[in-house]
Motif scaffolding. Structure first.
Motif, PDB file in Angstrom:
ATOM      1  N   ALA A   1     -35.861 -16.431   8.129  1.00 34.10           N
ATOM      2  CA  ALA A   1     -35.468 -16.272   8.963  1.00 34.10           C
ATOM      3  C   ALA A   1     -36.360 -16.204  10.579  1.00 34.10           C
ATOM      4  O   ALA A   1     -36.405 -16.727  11.839  1.00 34.10           O
ATOM      5  N   SER A   2     -37.087 -14.633  10.839  1.00 40.21           N
ATOM      6  CA  SER A   2     -37.814 -14.358  11.514  1.00 40.21           C
ATOM      7  C   SER A   2     -39.469 -16.000  11.713  1.00 40.21           C
ATOM      8  O   SER A   2     -39.642 -16.171  12.809  1.00 40.21           O
ATOM      9  N   GLY A   3     -39.665 -16.678  10.638  1.00 29.43           N
ATOM     10  CA  GLY A   3     -40.806 -17.842  10.411  1.00 29.43           C
ATOM     11  C   GLY A   3     -39.665 -18.878  11.225  1.00 29.43           C
ATOM     12  O   GLY A   3     -40.767 -19.543  12.372  1.00 29.43           O
ATOM     13  N   VAL A   4     -38.340 -18.966  10.740  1.00 30.17           N
ATOM     14  CA  VAL A   4     -37.629 -20.040  11.974  1.00 30.17           C
ATOM     15  C   VAL A   4     -37.449 -19.909  13.424  1.00 30.17           C
ATOM     16  O   VAL A   4     -38.177 -20.368  13.915  1.00 30.17           O
ATOM     17  N   LEU A   5     -37.352 -18.376  13.756  1.00 34.23           N
ATOM     18  CA  LEU A   5     -37.171 -17.874  15.487  1.00 34.23           C
ATOM     19  C   LEU A   5     -38.734 -18.297  15.759  1.00 34.23           C
ATOM     20  O   LEU A   5     -38.533 -18.303  16.937  1.00 34.23           O
ATOM     21  N   ALA A   6     -39.793 -17.921  15.158  1.00 31.80           N
ATOM     22  CA  ALA A   6     -41.410 -17.873  15.937  1.00 31.80           C
ATOM     23  C   ALA A   6     -41.794 -19.715  15.805  1.00 31.80           C
ATOM     24  O   ALA A   6     -42.154 -19.900  17.413  1.00 31.80           O
ATOM     25  N   ALA A   7     -41.104 -20.083  15.167  1.00 32.44           N
ATOM     26  CA  ALA A   7     -41.445 -21.994  14.785  1.00 32.44           C
ATOM     27  C   ALA A   7     -40.602 -22.330  16.637  1.00 32.44           C
ATOM     28  O   ALA A   7     -41.204 -23.018  17.367  1.00 32.44           O
ATOM     29  N   ILE A   8     -39.385 -22.175  16.547  1.00 30.85           N
ATOM     30  CA  ILE A   8     -38.155 -22.648  17.585  1.00 30.85           C
ATOM     31  C   ILE A   8     -39.044 -21.808  18.960  1.00 30.85           C
ATOM     32  O   ILE A   8     -39.074 -22.461  19.739  1.00 30.85           O
ATOM     33  N   ALA A   9     -39.215 -20.589  18.919  1.00 31.41           N
ATOM     34  CA  ALA A   9     -39.005 -19.405  20.279  1.00 31.41           C
ATOM     35  C   ALA A   9     -41.311 -20.573  20.572  1.00 31.41           C
ATOM     36  O   ALA A   9     -41.172 -21.114  21.817  1.00 31.41           O
TER      37      ALA A   9
ATOM     38  N   VAL B   1     -30.186 -17.100  14.863  1.00 27.13           N
ATOM     39  CA  VAL B   1     -30.871 -18.066  13.699  1.00 27.13           C
ATOM     40  C   VAL B   1     -30.223 -17.470  12.279  1.00 27.13           C
ATOM     41  O   VAL B   1     -29.270 -18.018  11.486  1.00 27.13           O
ATOM     42  N   GLU B   2     -29.777 -15.901  12.014  1.00 27.91           N
ATOM     43  CA  GLU B   2     -28.824 -15.294  11.500  1.00 27.91           C
ATOM     44  C   GLU B   2     -27.685 -15.557  11.164  1.00 27.91           C
ATOM     45  O   GLU B   2     -27.139 -15.992  10.159  1.00 27.91           O
ATOM     46  N   ALA B   3     -26.868 -15.214  12.396  1.00 28.73           N
ATOM     47  CA  ALA B   3     -25.486 -16.170  12.440  1.00 28.73           C
ATOM     48  C   ALA B   3     -24.714 -17.338  11.990  1.00 28.73           C
ATOM     49  O   ALA B   3     -23.859 -17.653  11.377  1.00 28.73           O
ATOM     50  N   ASP B   4     -25.960 -17.988  12.469  1.00 26.94           N
ATOM     51  CA  ASP B   4     -25.606 -19.697  11.952  1.00 26.94           C
ATOM     52  C   ASP B   4     -25.391 -19.795  10.480  1.00 26.94           C
ATOM     53  O   ASP B   4     -24.652 -20.355   9.515  1.00 26.94           O
ATOM     54  N   TRP B   5     -27.048 -19.213   9.998  1.00 33.52           N
ATOM     55  CA  TRP B   5     -26.888 -19.466   8.156  1.00 33.52           C
ATOM     56  C   TRP B   5     -25.596 -17.969   7.595  1.00 33.52           C
ATOM     57  O   TRP B   5     -25.349 -18.729   6.379  1.00 33.52           O
ATOM     58  N   LEU B   6     -24.867 -17.145   8.229  1.00 33.81           N
ATOM     59  CA  LEU B   6     -23.903 -16.512   8.144  1.00 33.81           C
ATOM     60  C   LEU B   6     -22.435 -17.171   7.587  1.00 33.81           C
ATOM     61  O   LEU B   6     -21.452 -16.037   7.171  1.00 33.81           O
ATOM     62  N   ARG B   7     -22.102 -18.287   8.110  1.00 34.59           N
ATOM     63  CA  ARG B   7     -21.085 -19.428   8.262  1.00 34.59           C
ATOM     64  C   ARG B   7     -20.362 -19.101   6.940  1.00 34.59           C
ATOM     65  O   ARG B   7     -21.954 -19.805   5.847  1.00 34.59           O
ATOM     66  N   PRO B   8     -19.192 -18.728   6.248  1.00 36.89           N
ATOM     67  CA  PRO B   8     -18.870 -19.075   4.513  1.00 36.89           C
ATOM     68  C   PRO B   8     -18.981 -20.204   4.061  1.00 36.89           C
ATOM     69  O   PRO B   8     -19.413 -20.445   3.332  1.00 36.89           O
ATOM     70  N   SER B   9     -18.837 -21.620   5.002  1.00 37.73           N
ATOM     71  CA  SER B   9     -19.206 -22.672   4.641  1.00 37.73           C
ATOM     72  C   SER B   9     -20.814 -23.577   4.235  1.00 37.73           C
ATOM     73  O   SER B   9     -20.865 -24.346   3.874  1.00 37.73           O
ATOM     74  N   TYR B  10     -21.495 -22.525   5.189  1.00 37.13           N
ATOM     75  CA  TYR B  10     -23.090 -23.237   4.898  1.00 37.13           C
ATOM     76  C   TYR B  10     -24.015 -22.843   3.634  1.00 37.13           C
ATOM     77  O   TYR B  10     -23.532 -21.195   3.281  1.00 37.13           O
ATOM     78  N   ASP B  11     -24.468 -23.440   3.258  1.00 35.02           N
ATOM     79  CA  ASP B  11     -25.509 -23.320   2.012  1.00 35.02           C
ATOM     80  C   ASP B  11     -26.709 -23.196   2.486  1.00 35.02           C
ATOM     81  O   ASP B  11     -27.117 -24.385   3.165  1.00 35.02           O
ATOM     82  N   ILE B  12     -27.568 -22.114   2.661  1.00 33.36           N
ATOM     83  CA  ILE B  12     -28.949 -22.043   2.982  1.00 33.36           C
ATOM     84  C   ILE B  12     -29.494 -23.196   2.214  1.00 33.36           C
ATOM     85  O   ILE B  12     -30.910 -23.500   2.310  1.00 33.36           O
ATOM     86  N   ALA B  13     -30.167 -23.031   0.945  1.00 33.51           N
ATOM     87  CA  ALA B  13     -30.631 -24.006  -0.183  1.00 33.51           C
ATOM     88  C   ALA B  13     -30.934 -25.501   0.383  1.00 33.51           C
ATOM     89  O   ALA B  13     -31.495 -25.419  -0.168  1.00 33.51           O
TER      90      ALA B  13
END
Length: 306
Positions: free
Chosen positions: A19-27, A44-56
């Motif tokens: 997540a921190s690497g993704v934030l760095a790229a976005i920023a 970033v983290e809140a979006d990934w914490l959605r129950p319906s979401y699969d990060i992989a």
């Protein structure tokens, strides 16, 4: 799916630890395109914490050794996010990520996918060249740090306060109903909705404010949260992510009063600058400008049929 990347780069699905690497790229991309970024790790983290979401299955990261240089995220079947470090743009990485997002969207059963990007940015130009059509325009607006917020009185019989746990279902219903009046998407589940609000890392009760009628019914709601400190000035910002009024209570002055209330609560908690976003579908830019906000950036929502 393999990606057609420049020699020496690798790719893999992301994990929560990225997540921190993704934030760095976005920023980095937003600073390059807009001069600053208000994106936070919690976003970033809140979006990934959605129950319906699969990060992989929903993400891919592009790496130069251990450094994340780009990423793509199919957040919903019709919405994808990408970022490429500015120094790595123009090397075909963005095109490879666009191909990946389109393939993932097709696999998810979608007939269209798109994203919102800064007007005139490298991403905007690339999407245009790849055949993405512009659907609507959006703006970031700011209440400057040196601008006083004009106090507004609530109509008689109404109150505004922090939402309690018992208000969550009513708040979800109200805000989803309000946004779905003009937004072309499926209704979020209360679990996914909550992951972005009361499940958001660092959530505090003042982040969700509700307006009540005299009988206690929730008739309006705002979601506001801190959005990090400016690297140069150290000023803390706040972002009003959602605001909505029940249709039968509009036209009474509740919306500007709730907006001013949200800004006021944010300033009590350390924010100096206050932000929100709106677009041509909502038709609310005039309301925000009336309370002293000014447009700071313009975005284009682009989409392509699959």
């Amino acid at each position: 799916m393999d990606l057609d990347l420049p020699a020496g780069l690798t790719h893999r699905p992301l994990t929560f630890e990225d997540a921190s690497g993704v934030l760095a790229a976005i920023a980095a991309e937003e600073v390059h395109d807009l001069g600053e970024s208000s994106m936070t790790l919690e976003d970033v983290e809140a979006d990934w914490l959605r129950p319906s979401y699969d990060i992989a299955s929903s993400t891919v990261g592009v790496f130069d050794g251990d450094l994340l240089v780009a990423y793509a995220d199919l957040s919903t079947p019709t919405v994808g996010y990408t970022a490429v470090l500015p120094e790595r743009q123009g090397q075909g990485i963005g095109t490879a990520l666009a191909d990946w997002i389109q393939a993932r969207a097709r696999a998810a059963g979608s007939d269209r996918v798109g994203a919102q990007v800064p007007e005139g940015s490298a991403a905007d130009r690339l999407m245009r060249d790849l055949g993405y059509e512009a659907l609507w325009t959006a703006w970031d607006l700011e209440l400057p740090a040196d601008r006083e917020i004009e106090a507004r009185n609530l109509p008689a019989g109404f109150t505004i306060a922090d939402a309690g746990e018992d208000d969550r279902r009513a708040t979800w219903t109200l805000l989803e109903d309000a946004f779905l009046e003009w937004s072309d998407r499926d209704r979020q589940s209360i679990e996914d909705f909550g992951a972005r609000i009361w499940g958001r890392p660092g959530y505090e009760p003042w982040n969700l404010r509700v307006a009540r009628a005299e009988d206690g019914t929730v008739v309006g709601a705002t979601h506001v949260h801190l959005s990090g400190a400016d690297e140069d000035t150290g000023e803390v910002g706040a972002y009003v992510a959602k605001i909505g009024i029940r249709p039968d209570h509009r036209g009474r002055g509740l919306a500007p009063t709730m907006l001013v209330d949200a800004f006021g609560r944010a300033r009590v908690h350390g924010a100096r600058r206050c932000f929100l976003s709106t677009d041509t579908r909502a038709g609310a830019r005039g309301l925000y400008e009336k309370v002293g906000m000014v447009a700071t950036s313009t975005w284009v929502n682009r989409s392509i049929r699959l």
